[in-house]
Motif scaffolding. Structure first.
Motif, short mmCIF file in Angstrom:
data_model
loop_
_atom_site.label_atom_id
_atom_site.label_comp_id
_atom_site.label_asym_id
_atom_site.label_seq_id
_atom_site.Cartn_x
_atom_site.Cartn_y
_atom_site.Cartn_z
N UNK A 107 0.83 -1.21 0.00
CA UNK A 107 0.00 0.00 0.00
C UNK A 107 0.87 1.27 0.00
N UNK B 268 -4.22 -2.13 -1.97
CA UNK B 268 -4.12 -2.58 -0.59
C UNK B 268 -4.35 -4.09 -0.54
N UNK C 272 -6.22 -6.79 1.52
CA UNK C 272 -7.17 -7.21 2.56
C UNK C 272 -7.05 -8.71 2.83
N UNK D 131 2.40 -1.53 8.62
CA UNK D 131 1.63 -2.06 7.50
C UNK D 131 0.83 -3.29 7.90
N UNK D 132 1.24 -3.95 8.97
CA UNK D 132 0.48 -5.09 9.48
C UNK D 132 -0.34 -4.67 10.69
N UNK D 133 -1.44 -5.39 10.93
CA UNK D 133 -2.12 -5.32 12.21
C UNK D 133 -1.98 -6.70 12.84
N UNK E 183 -9.30 -3.33 5.56
CA UNK E 183 -8.73 -3.30 4.21
C UNK E 183 -7.24 -3.67 4.15
N UNK E 184 -6.62 -3.86 5.30
CA UNK E 184 -5.18 -4.11 5.33
C UNK E 184 -4.86 -5.49 5.91
#
Lengths: 337, 327
Positions: free
Chosen positions: B104, B112, B114, B144-146, B167-168
């Protein structure tokens, strides 16, 4: 819809122009790099122009492209504007990736151009995944994945080959065999130097093609694309080529002889097409001059565009690490239009 | 609010099923998720109910199929990728770190990813050094990560659904010691996956933890109550982004913090949380922050050694007693 091969004079002149456009763009990039206008790594496509031009000529607008860090030629041949590519290399917000990626990370979603991947082999599984999405959504698109022969030694190459064939996915694998993985010669890195043979062991059609002949490439790619669209199965092309410049801007080229480079240059894709056209009385010097003048103007316009580009404000440094919070339901950018 | 009692495994499965039913773009892909029913039985029965189009068995190629997941997400799907365990995720780290997390930002916001990646984690099953890792911190390090760590049964179901709506790319850690435990699963959960939750209110000391260690912290809090120490238990739930406000709020209230983290001490999330407390709540502290982490040794096979390596309830109780007298 089958791709039709055109071999008339007008068409071949257009193909020549596309190759020259990449050639001169890359030469200018080298100059701009020396002037420190472009920084970071710079990997030039000089010598390999026929592959991008030949393959892209056989694709549709909705087909996906996954490329490598040596992707200026792919981006130009795909239709990204020279302006947006050069501005990206200048690191400006009018670049095709807002200046975030630079030379190795050209992206353009509207052209289905998914980078610009700078981990050797890393783009291969990605391409297989894009093809899987197309298949699942019953979209009549295929995914083309460009990679060098250096990637063939990576585990991800073999994982991607296996998955693409196992799941019968519409991927066109284009191995750009330029004979050196950075400085390591093919014979020093592969137990089997016939890459197509290696790929065919996974159970897909895999053929070698002269990577210096734009007509041969287009013919081979055209056949491949037709077969993929008809069968939804992957296909593998090994394009035998050669890079005339170093691996990147920091390459002393200690690993090969100048004589070897010269030998390949003599049968390069541009000189070969020009010679053939001239031998057949189909090309005059003034036509080449006129093409080159056009390209020169385009490059100059791209430089002006790049130099006028804005720097991204530092306040936007962390923008787009994540999607905007409000967008969780309505901007599913992974979707294809 | 209506609820049902499920094992953690069943709660995870319920989340996956709801996602499969709600969104046609969702599919589950990974090693042995189909015919075998999942290495830990999470996806048992799903292949029969949803078919091989939705429940996809992969060969053993972590980098390959995680990369395929990234590509499929780029192409408009909503893949749930099961990387059997965190131990094998190292083989997919290139795709998670170099592709999923970067695309992203590197593309100037054009694309992005998902994608949800689930993996089992943690020690306690006598699986020895190569199958007992806690590497939540590796992934929590990556912009960039969760990164989620559902410790309750409700979270096991609902955090997955929230992760799919994101969305990520989201990485979810499922601690192996929780799989067989039974607990209440609320039918709906409004709590954002990015919020930490106080699982036990208290006033004397904050026990800050996540995942498999939450239940140890809750047991310790019970014992501490008998010793007249009021422990607050904060379940972080989301390890990236960390709910810094909740950490600071709890420490501001209790003035003491013990962090319980099943990772090795050096470079752990416990260290990160400790630093957050120093930076943002230092003047509220009545005692130095204490970290309880795994002893720095490859996790050994024999039970007594394995247990000796991991943070235990008794250590939490002792640490809380000590922190109460520290000045």
């Amino acid at each position: 819809m089958k791709h039709k091969l055109h071999l008339d004079r007008t068409y071949l002149l257009a193909q020549l122009k596309k190759m020259l456009r990449i050639r001169h763009f890359e030469e200018k990039c080298a100059e701009l790099y020396a002037q420190e206008k472009i920084r970071g790594f710079l990997h030039l496509y000089i010598g390999e122009e026929a592959i991008a031009v030949g393959v892209m000529s056989t694709l549709c607008a909705k087909d996906n492209i996954v490329a490598t860090y040596r992707e200026h030629g792919h981006a130009l041949a795909r239709g990204l504007s020279m302006k947006s590519i050069l501005a990206e290399m200048y690191g400006r917000t009018n670049g095709c990736s807002r200046g975030r990626g630079g030379s190795m990370h050209l992206f353009d979603k509207s052209q289905h151009f998914y980078g610009g991947n700078a981990i050797v082999g890393g783009g291969l599984p990605l391409a297989v995944g894009l093809a899987m999405a197309n298949k699942k959504q019953e979209q009549q698109a295929l995914t083309v994945c460009f990679f060098g022969e250096g990637a063939v030694a990576e585990g991800e190459f073999h994982e991607a080959m296996n998955l693409a064939v196992l799941w019968q996915l519409p991927v066109l694998f284009i191995c750009e065999n330029n004979r050196y993985a950075m400085g390591t010669a093919l014979a020093l890195s592969e137990s089997e130097t016939n890459i197509a043979k290696k790929a065919s062991s996974y159970g897909m059609t895999a053929v070698q093609v002269d990577g210096m002949n734009v007509v041969d490439i287009e013919a081979a790619s055209s056949k491949a694309v037709d077969q993929i669209r008809e069968t939804n199965k992957p296909y593998f092309l090994e394009c035998q080529s050669y890079r005339f410049r170093g691996h990147s801007s920091f390459d002393g080229q200690l690993y090969r002889d100048k004589a070897e480079v010269k030998l390949w240059q003599e049968q390069g894709p541009v000189i070969r097409l020009i010679t053939w056209l001239k031998d057949n009385n189909r090309l005059e010097d003034k036509e080449i001059s006129s093409i080159e003048a056009e390209i020169k103007d385009e490059i100059q316009a791209a430089i002006t565009f790049a130099e006028q580009g804005e720097w991204e404000p530092i306040s936007d440094l962390t923008k787009d690490v994540y999607s905007p919070a409000v967008s969780s339901t309505n901007t599913s950018q992974g979707e294809q239009s | 609010m209506s609820e049902q009692v499920l094992t953690y495994r069943e709660a995870l499965r319920a989340g996956i099923e709801q996602a499969l039913i709600d969104d046609d773009r969702v599919f589950l892909m990974g090693e042995d998720v189909g015919c075998y029913g999942g290495c830990y039985g999470v996806s048992k029965g799903l292949l029969e109910r949803y078919g091989e189009h939705k429940i996809i068995d992969t060969p053993l190629c972590e980098s390959g199929f995680v990369g395929v997941g990234v590509g499929a997400a780029l192409g408009g799907m909503r893949p749930i990728i099961e990387v059997m365990t965190v131990n094998f995720s190292l083989l997919a780290m290139d795709q998670i770190v170099n592709s999923a997390a970067t695309l992203r930002h590197m593309s100037g916001g054009q694309v992005n990813v998902p994608l949800v990646i689930r993996m089992a984690c943690g020690a306690g099953l006598q699986l020895a050094a190569q199958h007992s890792h806690s590497w939540e911190n590796f992934y929590a390090h990556i912009p960039g990560l969760k990164v989620l760590s559902p410790a309750t049964h409700t979270d096991a179901k609902h955090m997955l659904i929230q992760a799919l709506a994101d969305p990520d790319p989201v990485v979810i850690f499922e601690h192996v010691m929780l799989l067989n435990t039974r607990g209440d699963v609320l039918e709906n959960s409004e709590v954002s996956m990015e919020k930490a939750l106080v699982r036990q209110q208290g006033t004397d000391v904050s026990l800050i933890t996540y995942g498999g260690s939450l239940h140890k912290a809750l047991s310790a809090a019970k014992q501490l109550k008998k010793l007249n120490i009021s422990a607050e238990v904060l379940d972080l739930r989301c390890l990236r982004p960390l709910d810094t406000k909740a950490i600071v709020a709890s420490v501001t209230k209790t003035h003491r913090a013990i962090i319980i983290d099943e990772a090795w001490l050096t470079g752990s999330l416990a260290g990160e949380i400790s630093a957050i407390i120093m930076e943002q709540a230092f003047w509220h502290l009545d005692a130095p922050v204490k970290r309880l982490c795994t002893v720095e040794v490859p996790i050994p096979y024999p039970s007594h050694l394995e247990q000796a390596a991991l943070p235990q309830v008794e250590q939490i109780v002792t640490a809380a007693q000590n922190i109460m007298v520290a000045r």
